[in-house]
Design an enzyme around this catalytic site. Structure first.
Site, PDB file in Angstrom:
ATOM      1  N   SER A 127      19.899   6.126  47.466  1.00 51.79           N
ATOM      2  CA  SER A 127      18.851   5.175  47.319  1.00 51.79           C
ATOM      3  C   SER A 127      19.237   3.874  46.963  1.00 51.79           C
ATOM      4  O   SER A 127      20.160   3.835  46.460  1.00 51.79           O
ATOM      5  CB  SER A 127      17.855   5.761  46.674  1.00 51.79           C
ATOM      6  N   TYR A 176      15.302   8.697  38.330  1.00 58.78           N
ATOM      7  CA  TYR A 176      15.447   8.793  39.899  1.00 58.78           C
ATOM      8  C   TYR A 176      16.685   8.360  40.469  1.00 58.78           C
ATOM      9  O   TYR A 176      17.660   9.029  41.045  1.00 58.78           O
ATOM     10  CB  TYR A 176      14.234   8.267  40.578  1.00 58.78           C
ATOM     11  N   LYS A 224      20.651   9.843  41.727  1.00 59.75           N
ATOM     12  CA  LYS A 224      21.241   9.644  42.972  1.00 59.75           C
ATOM     13  C   LYS A 224      22.489   9.195  42.845  1.00 59.75           C
ATOM     14  O   LYS A 224      23.576   9.747  43.475  1.00 59.75           O
ATOM     15  CB  LYS A 224      20.341   8.681  43.949  1.00 59.75           C
TER      16      LYS A 224
END
Ligand code: UDP
Length: 329
Positions: free
Chosen positions: A117, A141, A145
């Site tokens: 991402s 988040y 990643k």
């Protein structure tokens, strides 16, 4: 040999499965259906309803099928939620990657293509963002990643697993025939939320922040069509098949659009006035995220087809207006 698609019932996973099948690849899907949809599954595909944190099941899949490579889409994706529930994200995303790589290395599967991402960059140093730029995630988040990329790097060095990490910018749109599309519960993404207004499912769209240092004061993002994201995975597979070394790539268009520009484009596409309200900034939102997609174009021979934000929104509108309740219709 087959491709194992973890998370193949989700938004980007299901679009990628379609393209793999069109390219004549054999596909096996593993998905726990926690956020994916049974109706998004291609009937021609062998499906295991399972969690990637269950190593025994993964090893069973590798024993029952000749798996050449794994495409890994099975992760939680909501930046906002991750701030409130970081452990949920570390468990599914980071631990899930650990178990998947354990099963792969124990079963001799040596290629993985991973959904990363733009969130790995956090607040960018410069625009457009280049793959070599500083990674400093501003939410759990994005941190998961980045850690998942790091795990792949060390496991690759120790066990010879090669990976391609694809750092998505703002995935949007739907396949042009409108048969599959975006269906998140709850929905948090800008384009599907905007389209809920003309669908009569929401009264207005709230613009999160109008005092950013951008020309119209609203955040700028790089919206990339899901079909183009999917095609990058097939390019990455060819790259690894050709002996390419582990690498990471931005998947973006190189063009940025503000929240207000997206709302204007959606009004044009739907032919309806979309009511807006001005709200506060959303925590952790960088003002501007735009990718340089040059590396993927050059090294993976990736050739995205959608370069027009109205066309992207038109495909999303085609899906949402024919499936106002998503896959429940
Ligand atoms: N956004 C907004 N209103 C909404 C949802 C999103 O103004 O109801 C903004 C958000 O602050 C961001 C952009 O739209 O600047 C894209 O947000 P999205 O959640 O779609 O993707 P993100 O960039 O967070 O991955």
């Amino acid at each position: 040999m087959a491709i194992l698609v973890c998370g193949g019932a989700g938004y980007i996973g299901s679009h990628t499965v379609r393209q793999l099948l069109e390219a004549g690849e054999e596909v096996v899907i593993a998905d726990n259906l926690s956020t994916g949809h049974r109706a998004a599954l291609s009937p021609a595909v062998k499906f295991y309803e399972c969690d990637i944190r269950d190593k025994d099941v993964l090893k069973k899949i590798f024993a029952e099928n000749k798996i050449e490579a794994v495409f890994h889409f099975a992760a939680y994706i909501e930046a906002g939620e991750s701030v409130i529930k970081p452990l949920k994200y570390f468990n599914n995303n980071v631990y899930g990657m650990q178990v998947l790589l354990e099963a792969m290395t124990e079963c001799g599967v040596d290629k993985i293509i991973f959904s990363s991402s733009a969130a790995v960059y956090g607040e960018p140093e410069r625009i457009p963002i280049d793959e070599g730029d500083k990674t400093f995630p501003t939410n759990p988040y994005g941190e998961t990643k980045l850690i998942m990329e790091t795990i792949m790097r060390w496991v690759g060095a120790a066990h010879g697993v090669r990976y391609v990490s694809l750092r998505y910018f703002n995935a949007s749109g739907a396949i042009e025939d409108g048969s599959i599309g975006e269906d998140h519960h709850p929905e948090t993404h800008l384009i599907p939320l905007i389209l809920q207004v003309p669908l009569g499912k929401r009264d207005h769209i709230t613009i999160f922040g109008t005092d950013y240092p951008t020309p119209d004061g609203t955040c700028i993002r790089d919206y990339i069509h899901v079909v183009d994201l999917a095609s990058a995975h097939l390019c990455a597979l060819n790259y690894l098949r050709g002996g390419g070394e582990s690498n990471h790539f931005n998947l973006g268009s190189g063009s940025g659009f503000s929240v207000k520009q997206i709302i204007d484009a959606a009004q044009k596409v739907t032919g309806q006035k979309i009511k807006t309200e001005l709200g506060d900034r959303r925590a952790g939102d960088p003002a501007r995220l735009v990718a340089s997609g040059d590396k993927a174009r050059k090294i993976l021979a990736w050739a995205p087809r959608f370069d027009d934000v109205e066309k992207i929104i038109a495909t999303a509108w085609n899906w949402h207006r024919t499936h106002p309740k998503g896959y429940d219709d």
